[in-house]
Design an enzyme around this catalytic site. Structure first.
Site, PDB file in Angstrom:
ATOM      1  N   THR A   1      11.335  -4.258   1.182  1.00 36.48           N
ATOM      2  CA  THR A   1      11.107  -3.567   2.454  1.00 36.48           C
ATOM      3  C   THR A   1      10.579  -4.553   3.501  1.00 36.48           C
ATOM      4  O   THR A   1      11.066  -4.599   4.635  1.00 36.48           O
ATOM      5  CB  THR A   1      10.128  -2.388   2.280  1.00 36.48           C
TER       6      THR A   1
ATOM      7  N   SER B   1      16.397  -0.401  -4.038  1.00 40.35           N
ATOM      8  CA  SER B   1      16.224   0.627  -5.073  1.00 40.35           C
ATOM      9  C   SER B   1      17.582   1.092  -5.573  1.00 40.35           C
ATOM     10  O   SER B   1      17.782   1.312  -6.777  1.00 40.35           O
ATOM     11  CB  SER B   1      15.464   1.831  -4.509  1.00 40.35           C
TER      12      SER B   1
ATOM     13  N   GLN C   1      14.558   9.996   5.625  1.00 40.20           N
ATOM     14  CA  GLN C   1      15.190   9.316   4.492  1.00 40.20           C
ATOM     15  C   GLN C   1      16.697   9.601   4.409  1.00 40.20           C
ATOM     16  O   GLN C   1      17.466   8.746   3.995  1.00 40.20           O
ATOM     17  CB  GLN C   1      14.491   9.780   3.205  1.00 40.20           C
TER      18      GLN C   1
ATOM     19  N   LYS D   1      11.895  13.040  -0.787  1.00 43.68           N
ATOM     20  CA  LYS D   1      10.575  12.403  -0.697  1.00 43.68           C
ATOM     21  C   LYS D   1       9.587  13.274  -1.443  1.00 43.68           C
ATOM     22  O   LYS D   1       9.812  14.478  -1.611  1.00 43.68           O
ATOM     23  CB  LYS D   1      10.140  12.292   0.768  1.00 43.68           C
TER      24      LYS D   1
ATOM     25  N   ASN E   1       2.164  -3.157   0.251  1.00 39.84           N
ATOM     26  CA  ASN E   1       3.432  -3.727  -0.205  1.00 39.84           C
ATOM     27  C   ASN E   1       4.324  -4.189   0.953  1.00 39.84           C
ATOM     28  O   ASN E   1       4.805  -5.326   0.958  1.00 39.84           O
ATOM     29  CB  ASN E   1       4.164  -2.695  -1.071  1.00 39.84           C
TER      30      ASN E   1
ATOM     31  N   LYS F   1      18.306   7.171   6.877  1.00 40.74           N
ATOM     32  CA  LYS F   1      18.049   5.792   6.453  1.00 40.74           C
ATOM     33  C   LYS F   1      18.945   5.436   5.267  1.00 40.74           C
ATOM     34  O   LYS F   1      19.584   4.398   5.243  1.00 40.74           O
ATOM     35  CB  LYS F   1      16.573   5.683   6.041  1.00 40.74           C
TER      36      LYS F   1
ATOM     37  N   ASP G   1       5.667   4.502  -2.573  1.00 41.05           N
ATOM     38  CA  ASP G   1       5.370   4.572  -1.137  1.00 41.05           C
ATOM     39  C   ASP G   1       3.872   4.298  -1.048  1.00 41.05           C
ATOM     40  O   ASP G   1       3.298   3.694  -1.972  1.00 41.05           O
ATOM     41  CB  ASP G   1       5.764   5.948  -0.563  1.00 41.05           C
TER      42      ASP G   1
ATOM     43  N   LYS H   1      17.034  10.566  -3.018  1.00 39.69           N
ATOM     44  CA  LYS H   1      16.365   9.281  -3.253  1.00 39.69           C
ATOM     45  C   LYS H   1      15.291   9.115  -2.200  1.00 39.69           C
ATOM     46  O   LYS H   1      15.538   9.313  -1.004  1.00 39.69           O
ATOM     47  CB  LYS H   1      17.407   8.148  -3.123  1.00 39.69           C
TER      48      LYS H   1
HETATM   49  P1  NAP Z   1       0.741   0.631   0.474  1.00 40.01           P
HETATM   50  O1  NAP Z   1       1.139  -0.515  -0.393  1.00 40.01           O
HETATM   51  O2  NAP Z   1      -0.056   1.725  -0.094  1.00 40.01           O
HETATM   52  O3  NAP Z   1      -0.006   0.008   1.746  1.00 40.01           O
HETATM   53  C1  NAP Z   1      -0.356   0.786   2.842  1.00 40.01           C
HETATM   54  C2  NAP Z   1      -1.198  -0.042   3.785  1.00 40.01           C
HETATM   55  O4  NAP Z   1      -1.392   0.685   4.992  1.00 40.01           O
HETATM   56  C3  NAP Z   1      -2.573  -0.338   3.242  1.00 40.01           C
HETATM   57  O5  NAP Z   1      -3.033  -1.563   3.751  1.00 40.01           O
HETATM   58  C4  NAP Z   1      -3.398   0.826   3.757  1.00 40.01           C
HETATM   59  O6  NAP Z   1      -4.783   0.562   3.874  1.00 40.01           O
HETATM   60  C5  NAP Z   1      -2.781   1.018   5.132  1.00 40.01           C
HETATM   61  N1  NAP Z   1      -2.903   2.431   5.535  1.00 40.01           N
HETATM   62  C6  NAP Z   1      -2.422   3.511   4.882  1.00 40.01           C
HETATM   63  N2  NAP Z   1      -2.739   4.637   5.517  1.00 40.01           N
HETATM   64  C7  NAP Z   1      -3.443   4.262   6.586  1.00 40.01           C
HETATM   65  C8  NAP Z   1      -4.058   4.958   7.631  1.00 40.01           C
HETATM   66  N3  NAP Z   1      -4.024   6.310   7.706  1.00 40.01           N
HETATM   67  N4  NAP Z   1      -4.657   4.220   8.586  1.00 40.01           N
HETATM   68  C9  NAP Z   1      -4.697   2.876   8.523  1.00 40.01           C
HETATM   69  N5  NAP Z   1      -4.145   2.160   7.546  1.00 40.01           N
HETATM   70  C10 NAP Z   1      -3.529   2.843   6.601  1.00 40.01           C
HETATM   71  O7  NAP Z   1       2.028   1.328   1.118  1.00 40.01           O
HETATM   72  P2  NAP Z   1       3.420   0.666   1.521  1.00 40.01           P
HETATM   73  O8  NAP Z   1       4.369   0.928   0.423  1.00 40.01           O
HETATM   74  O9  NAP Z   1       3.215  -0.718   2.002  1.00 40.01           O
HETATM   75  O10 NAP Z   1       3.852   1.614   2.735  1.00 40.01           O
HETATM   76  C11 NAP Z   1       3.476   1.344   4.083  1.00 40.01           C
HETATM   77  C12 NAP Z   1       4.415   2.074   5.031  1.00 40.01           C
HETATM   78  O11 NAP Z   1       5.763   1.632   4.805  1.00 40.01           O
HETATM   79  C13 NAP Z   1       4.467   3.593   4.885  1.00 40.01           C
HETATM   80  O12 NAP Z   1       4.719   4.171   6.154  1.00 40.01           O
HETATM   81  C14 NAP Z   1       5.672   3.807   3.995  1.00 40.01           C
HETATM   82  O13 NAP Z   1       6.205   5.109   4.136  1.00 40.01           O
HETATM   83  C15 NAP Z   1       6.607   2.755   4.549  1.00 40.01           C
HETATM   84  N6  NAP Z   1       7.710   2.338   3.665  1.00 40.01           N
HETATM   85  C16 NAP Z   1       7.452   1.849   2.427  1.00 40.01           C
HETATM   86  C17 NAP Z   1       8.507   1.428   1.641  1.00 40.01           C
HETATM   87  C18 NAP Z   1       8.280   0.790   0.293  1.00 40.01           C
HETATM   88  O14 NAP Z   1       9.249   0.290  -0.276  1.00 40.01           O
HETATM   89  N7  NAP Z   1       7.074   0.741  -0.221  1.00 40.01           N
HETATM   90  C19 NAP Z   1       9.831   1.544   2.095  1.00 40.01           C
HETATM   91  C20 NAP Z   1      10.055   2.042   3.386  1.00 40.01           C
HETATM   92  C21 NAP Z   1       8.979   2.425   4.159  1.00 40.01           C
HETATM   93  P3  NAP Z   1      -5.769   1.013   2.690  1.00 40.01           P
HETATM   94  O15 NAP Z   1      -5.497   0.068   1.567  1.00 40.01           O
HETATM   95  O16 NAP Z   1      -7.125   0.879   3.279  1.00 40.01           O
HETATM   96  O17 NAP Z   1      -5.420   2.434   2.363  1.00 40.01           O
END
Ligand code: NAP
Length: 459
Positions: free
Chosen positions: A223, A391, A124, A139, A254, A127, A179, A103
């Site tokens: 999250t 999830s 993961q 992943k 997100n 976690k 993600d 997952k």
């Molecule tokens: P997302 O919706 O795609 O949002 C990512 C955000 O971070 C956007 O504002 C993006 O800016 C910014 N970003 C991405 N890469 C970047 C970089 N290299 N430098 C600066 N800013 C950057 O993704 P998300 O789901 O929120 O995920 C964010 C983090 O949380 C990741 O590390 C992910 O692995 C972790 N996470 C997510 C979940 C989940 O349920 N979604 C669960 C656990 C952990 P732009 O729009 O300009 O690209």
């Protein structure tokens, strides 16, 4: 909980074992810097566990847990709006299935490579174990860049991606989710094509689905909300709370948006957030409705915010966000976004707590700075586990063919985050590192997986 007493020679033997295994890992995975960083953090935490339970050493648990059960890498051909053929690379790492089906999310970002996917998959495992749910670690993703693509291009890409991946996943084997770059729109396209290829109604094969076709209420929020619930628990233990705190949240995707929402609901003022083009500072407190419209609906840049809120300022260097004085920092964008320099700045400006919403957002040096300055530090594995926990609740609802209310799911999420916090604290105390939740979370997550692997024999 009583502290574990181990003899010095047991500790030395455990240290030697861990270092030897790490050397092999370094040799085998040369150049995979993110993966090695994630492994180093976990390995260093586990020394007291091997000292107390040599049976894990005798059975090669560390050697096995650090090697993915399987890595799938594949070609993703698709046609853009100009009729030109494009080719991206896809990945799925099925890292560990000792306690349940693989997952973990899918990331679409140009930086995606084997190292990034392996670091995320390795994290993961532990976690998912911490959530208390029966889910293994995996992943995946692609180096596809969704920025600037039309909805039709996104759809054609997703269809090509899942056409290949569908050979390796099903609701009992491997269950991807979102993600970075993969949200509700992408999950919809991926699910539609999977269903078309495999037939039936395989709702449980992906999570993060739309509410009308098998998604769980509160998954979108999970999250971000979970990260803030975790920080609230850390503060509560100090007789404090989120109420009245100044908060800085990186990213505006997100995780960030719903971390901001929960922080505001609990009485905090969020003054800054960012995207990869820069950050905004609003001394009046970020207007979340504006951020949601810009990022979730219009899919535009965060800089647009200042057009509507003239008192806010935009700075085009996103890493300068950590110059903003705050009580609580929630890095929710990407890996290694807080380095040693940023960590020192945050400490100098009086930060009290860090909650890692993103995966591995702090470098190893930054973590040292926080821990050595007694900043409350909620590591990613523990603090952002709420997403995968819900999830898993989505999978449960799909299996039972029913839907829980938002309040029911949110209450379960809150309880899970409290348990993760308590189990991490207990493990940190038991193994002689009180206050160090990096060690606590790693040990609490590892033990359950290691015990399952022992029970299964050498496989
Ligand atoms: P997302 O919706 O795609 O949002 C990512 C955000 O971070 C956007 O504002 C993006 O800016 C910014 N970003 C991405 N890469 C970047 C970089 N290299 N430098 C600066 N800013 C950057 O993704 P998300 O789901 O929120 O995920 C964010 C983090 O949380 C990741 O590390 C992910 O692995 C972790 N996470 C997510 C979940 C989940 O349920 N979604 C669960 C656990 C952990 P732009 O729009 O300009 O690209």
């Amino acid at each position: 909980m009583a502290t574990v007493q181990v003899k010095q020679d047991q500790l030395e033997a455990a240290k030697k074992y861990v270092n030897e295994v790490y050397e092999v890992v370094q040799k085998r995975n040369q150049g995979e810097n993110e993966f090695l960083q994630a492994v180093k953090e976990v390995f260093d935490s586990l020394v007291p566990v091997f000292a107390k339970y040599p049976v894990y050493m005798d059975n090669g648990i560390l050697e096995r847990v650090v090697e993915p059960e399987r890595i799938i890498s594949f070609r993703i051909p698709w046609v853009d709006d100009q009729g030109k053929v494009q080719v991206n690379r896809g990945f799925r790492v099925q890292f560990n299935s000792a306690i349940g089906p693989y997952k973990g999310g899918l990331r679409f970002h140009p930086s995606v490579n084997t190292s990034i996917i392996k670091f995320l998959g390795f994290e993961q495992i532990f976690k998912n174990s911490l959530t208390g749910q029966p889910i293994g670690g995996g992943k995946g993703g692609s180096d596809f860049d969704p920025k600037g693509k039309s909805d039709n291009e996104i759809m054609r890409f997703c269809q090509s991606f899942i056409t290949e991946l569908s050979k390796y996943i099903d609701p009992d084997t491997d269950v991807p989710a979102g993600d970075i770059g993969v949200g509700a729109r992408e999950i919809g396209f991926l699910f539609g094509q999977y269903k078309r290829i495999r037939g039936g109604y395989p709702a449980g094969v992906l999570t993060g689905k739309g509410i009308g076709y098998g998604g769980s209420l509160a998954r979108t929020e999970a999250t971000g909300y979970g990260t803030v619930y975790f920080v609230e628990e850390m503060l509560k233990d100090q007789g404090d709370s989120m109420n009245g705190k100044t908060v800085v949240v990186s990213g505006s995707g997100n995780v960030s948006i719903y971390a901001m929402e929960k922080a505001q609901q609990l009485g905090a003022t969020v003054v800054a957030c960012s995207d990869s083009s820069g950050y905004i500072y609003d001394k009046n407190g970020i207007n979340l409705a504006t951020v949601k419209r810009i990022k979730e609906v219009e899919r535009k840049r965060i800089s647009e915010y200042v057009d509507e809120h003239p008192e806010a300022v935009f700075n085009d260097n996103y890493s300068d966000i950590w110059l903003t004085p705050c009580d609580i920092a929630l890095p929710c964008a990407t890996q290694n976004e807080i380095n040693e320099v940023s960590a020192k700045l945050l400490v100098a400006n009086g930060v009290k707590a860090i909650g890692e919403g993103a995966n591995m957002p702090s470098t190893l040096e930054a973590i040292d700075v926080f821990l050595s300055n007694n900043v409350l530090f909620g590591p990613a594995k523990a603090a952002n586990a709420g997403g995968v926990a819900v999830s898993s609740l989505e999978m449960a609802q799909n299996s039972m063919r029913l839907s829980w209310t938002f309040e029911e799911v949110d209450a379960k999420l809150h309880e899970i985050m409290k348990n993760i916090y308590r189990n991490s604290v207990d493990a940190s105390n038991e193994f002689g590192h009180p206050g160090n939740l990096v060690v606590g979370a790693n040990i609490a997550g590892f033990k359950k997986v290691a015990d399952a692997m022992l029970a299964h024999g050498v496989i």
